[in-house]
Design a protein around this motif. Structure first.
Motif, PDB file in Angstrom:
ATOM      1  N   LEU A 145     -57.147  -8.647  45.025  1.00  0.00           N
ATOM      2  CA  LEU A 145     -56.318  -7.542  44.269  1.00  0.00           C
ATOM      3  C   LEU A 145     -56.820  -6.001  44.433  1.00  0.00           C
ATOM      4  O   LEU A 145     -56.356  -5.200  44.044  1.00  0.00           O
ATOM      5  CB  LEU A 145     -55.977  -8.126  42.699  1.00  0.00           C
ATOM      6  CG  LEU A 145     -54.932  -9.153  42.760  1.00  0.00           C
ATOM      7  CD1 LEU A 145     -54.535  -9.411  41.298  1.00  0.00           C
ATOM      8  CD2 LEU A 145     -53.620  -8.743  43.323  1.00  0.00           C
ATOM      9  N   LEU A 160     -55.306  -4.140  46.931  1.00  0.00           N
ATOM     10  CA  LEU A 160     -54.062  -3.569  46.566  1.00  0.00           C
ATOM     11  C   LEU A 160     -54.017  -2.342  45.276  1.00  0.00           C
ATOM     12  O   LEU A 160     -53.299  -1.409  45.632  1.00  0.00           O
ATOM     13  CB  LEU A 160     -53.123  -4.735  46.016  1.00  0.00           C
ATOM     14  CG  LEU A 160     -51.667  -4.500  45.464  1.00  0.00           C
ATOM     15  CD1 LEU A 160     -50.790  -3.901  46.787  1.00  0.00           C
ATOM     16  CD2 LEU A 160     -50.952  -5.622  45.133  1.00  0.00           C
ATOM     17  N   ILE A 161     -54.721  -2.790  44.097  1.00  0.00           N
ATOM     18  CA  ILE A 161     -54.840  -2.032  43.075  1.00  0.00           C
ATOM     19  C   ILE A 161     -55.353  -0.800  43.433  1.00  0.00           C
ATOM     20  O   ILE A 161     -54.854   0.425  42.867  1.00  0.00           O
ATOM     21  CB  ILE A 161     -55.477  -2.740  41.961  1.00  0.00           C
ATOM     22  CG1 ILE A 161     -54.502  -3.770  41.197  1.00  0.00           C
ATOM     23  CG2 ILE A 161     -55.585  -1.631  40.894  1.00  0.00           C
ATOM     24  CD1 ILE A 161     -55.181  -4.706  40.476  1.00  0.00           C
ATOM     25  N   PHE A 164     -55.613   0.612  46.551  1.00  0.00           N
ATOM     26  CA  PHE A 164     -55.077   1.035  47.724  1.00  0.00           C
ATOM     27  C   PHE A 164     -55.145   2.501  47.945  1.00  0.00           C
ATOM     28  O   PHE A 164     -55.281   2.859  49.250  1.00  0.00           O
ATOM     29  CB  PHE A 164     -53.675   0.430  47.976  1.00  0.00           C
ATOM     30  CG  PHE A 164     -53.541   0.533  49.517  1.00  0.00           C
ATOM     31  CD1 PHE A 164     -54.130  -0.213  50.502  1.00  0.00           C
ATOM     32  CD2 PHE A 164     -52.573   1.719  50.133  1.00  0.00           C
ATOM     33  CE1 PHE A 164     -53.734  -0.169  51.939  1.00  0.00           C
ATOM     34  CE2 PHE A 164     -52.325   1.577  51.489  1.00  0.00           C
ATOM     35  CZ  PHE A 164     -53.038   0.901  52.307  1.00  0.00           C
ATOM     36  N   LEU A 211     -48.895   0.622  42.431  1.00  0.00           N
ATOM     37  CA  LEU A 211     -49.733  -0.353  42.999  1.00  0.00           C
ATOM     38  C   LEU A 211     -50.423  -1.270  41.894  1.00  0.00           C
ATOM     39  O   LEU A 211     -50.574  -2.212  41.773  1.00  0.00           O
ATOM     40  CB  LEU A 211     -50.721   0.379  44.019  1.00  0.00           C
ATOM     41  CG  LEU A 211     -50.254   0.979  45.072  1.00  0.00           C
ATOM     42  CD1 LEU A 211     -51.390   1.668  45.925  1.00  0.00           C
ATOM     43  CD2 LEU A 211     -49.985   0.003  46.061  1.00  0.00           C
ATOM     44  N   LEU A 228     -47.826  -3.488  40.431  1.00  0.00           N
ATOM     45  CA  LEU A 228     -47.600  -4.727  41.420  1.00  0.00           C
ATOM     46  C   LEU A 228     -48.743  -5.666  41.393  1.00  0.00           C
ATOM     47  O   LEU A 228     -48.670  -6.810  41.405  1.00  0.00           O
ATOM     48  CB  LEU A 228     -47.343  -4.137  42.839  1.00  0.00           C
ATOM     49  CG  LEU A 228     -47.065  -4.992  43.838  1.00  0.00           C
ATOM     50  CD1 LEU A 228     -46.105  -5.783  43.600  1.00  0.00           C
ATOM     51  CD2 LEU A 228     -46.935  -4.528  45.094  1.00  0.00           C
ATOM     52  N   GLY A 229     -50.025  -5.011  41.255  1.00  0.00           N
ATOM     53  CA  GLY A 229     -51.228  -5.848  41.194  1.00  0.00           C
ATOM     54  C   GLY A 229     -51.343  -6.499  40.005  1.00  0.00           C
ATOM     55  O   GLY A 229     -51.839  -7.855  40.030  1.00  0.00           O
TER      56      GLY A 229
END
Length: 326
Positions: free
Chosen positions: A256, A259-260, A262, A316, A319-320
Motif C-alpha cells: 500500500l 499506492l498511498i 504514488f 490515493l 483509496l489506500g
C-alpha cells in the motif's frame, strides 16, 4: 486506558505543534545569519531563481522536535520506545543525517551537486540493510496483498523489497521537494492512513509517533507555504522518505506504500523515464523533470501544481485506506 492513550496523544501532538511554531522563526533567522541558503540550479526554472538564499535545512526542526518529544514522553506515558518505534526513529534520524551531510556540502560550496550520488546511495543502502536486519530479528518476512487478502512469505526476497523501499522512497520524496509546501503537504496526507492502520493493529505507540511527526510537519508548513520562508533541504526530505518506508515496513503495508505514496513514485519515475528516453533519443517526454516542473512549464502556477498534487494525494490516501481496512 484507551481514552487515556488518546489524551496523551493529543497532548504530545499539541506540544509538538506549539514547539514548532515557537522555534521556527528563530531557526529561520539563525540560518539567514549563517547564510545557510538555497542555491537554485543554473538550468532550473527562471521563476525559481528568486528562491536563492532562502534558508534550507529546515528539516532539522521536524526531525529533532518530534523525536525528542516522543523519547522524553516515553518515560512517563504509555508509549514506550520499543523495537517498532525504535526502528522508525532510527530511519528518520539516520536518513536525516545523510541528508544533512548533503545539504552541508551544498551550502558550503554554494552549488547543488552536494554529496556525490554514489556516496549518497551507498549510505542509503547501508541504512536499508541495517534496518532490514534489525526488523527481521523480531518479525516475519511476510507481506500482505491488499484486495486479495493474501499473505505471502518472501523469505530472503523480502530483503530486496525492503532495500528498494528505503532507497527508492527516500529518493522519491527528495525529488518531490521542489515547490513550496509540496513535499511536506504530500507527506502529511500520505501518513494519515498509516496512523489509522497503526491504531487498527493496536500499535498505539507507532500511531502516536506518526501523528506527532504529522503535527511537526503542520508547524513547518506554516513557514514553508508559498512564498516559502524556509526549505527542508535533503535533511528533511531524506528523513521523511526513510520515516514512511520504515512505517510501512513495521505495519506490514509495504504494497500500500506504493499506492498511498504514488505521487512520490510518479515524481521519481518521471525522472527515470526522462533520463532514459533522452539518452536513447536525445528527445524529452516531459518539458522538465521531476513531474511538478513539467506542469510549471505548461503554464501552471506553483500554487496550482501543489493544490492539484494534494488533491491526487488525498484520493490515493483514501483509496489506500479503504483497501487497507477491507
Amino acid at each position: 486506558m484507551l481514552n487515556s492513550n488518546y489524551l496523551w496523544i493529543a497532548i504530545m501532538c499539541v506540544a509538538t505543534l506549539v514547539i514548532m511554531l515557537m522555534i521556527m522563526p528563530g531557526l529561520i533567522d539563525y540560518l539567514h545569519k549563517i547564510k545557510f541558503g538555497q542555491t537554485e540550479r543554473e538550468e532550473g526554472l527562471a521563476s525559481h531563481k528568486k528562491k536563492n538564499g532562502t534558508p534550507t535545512m529546515g528539516g532539522l526542526a521536524f526531525i529533532i522536535v518530534p523525536t525528542l518529544v516522543y523519547i522524553v514522553c516515553s518515560f512517563f506515558t504509555p508509549f514506550k520506545l520499543d523495537m517498532n518505534a525504535g526502528i522508525i526513529l532510527l530511519a528518520f534520524v539516520g536518513y536525516g543525517v545523510v541528508g544533512f551531510i548533503d545539504d552541508y556540502i551544498i551550502v558550503v560550496q554554494k552549488n547543488n551537486e552536494g554529496l556525490k550520488p554514489k556516496y549518497k546511495y551507498l549510505l542509503q543502502s547501508i541504512l536499508a540493510v541495517v534496518f532490514f536486519l534489525l526488523y527481521c530479528r523480531n518479525s516475519t518476512t511476510n507481506i500482505w496483498i491488499p484486495l486479495f487478502d493474501v499473505t505471502i512469505d518472501l523469505k530472503w526476497f523480502y530483503f530486496i523489497l525492503v532495500y528498494f523501499m528505503f532507497t527508492a522512497e527516500t529518493n522519491a520524496v527528495n525529488l518531490t521537494d521542489g515547490l513550496d509546501g509540496l513535499c511536506a503537504g504530500q507527506m502529511v496526507i500520505a501518513l494519515i492512513p498509516f496512523a489509522i492502520f497503526a491504531f487498527i493493529q493496536g500499535l498505539d505507540n507507532v500511531a502516536c509517533l506518526i501523528l506527532i511527526v504529522i503535527f511537526a510537519l503542520l508547524g513547518y508548513l506554516k513557514f514553508n507555504k508559498h512564498p516559502a520562508k524556509i526549505f527542508m533541504g535533503d535533511t528533511g526530505s531524506l528523513a521523511l522518505g526513510g520515516f514512511i518506508a520504515a512505517v510501512a515496513m513495521v505495519l506490514k503495508q509495504e504494497i500500500l506504500l506504493i499506492l498511498i505514496g504514488f505521487v512520490f513514485v510518479a515524481e521519481v519515475c518521471s525522472v527515470i523515464i526522462q533520463v532514459t528516453y533522452y539518452k536513447k533519443t536525445h528527445k524529452r517526454i516531459f518539458k522538465m523533470a521531476p513531474l511538478h516542473h513539467h506542469f510549471e512549464m505548461c503554464g501552471w502556477s506553483e500554487e496550482k501544481v501543489v493544490s492539484r498534487f494534494r488533491l491526487v494525494g488525498v484520493i490515493l490516501a483514501v483509496l489506500g485506506l479503504v483497501l487497507g481496512v477491507m
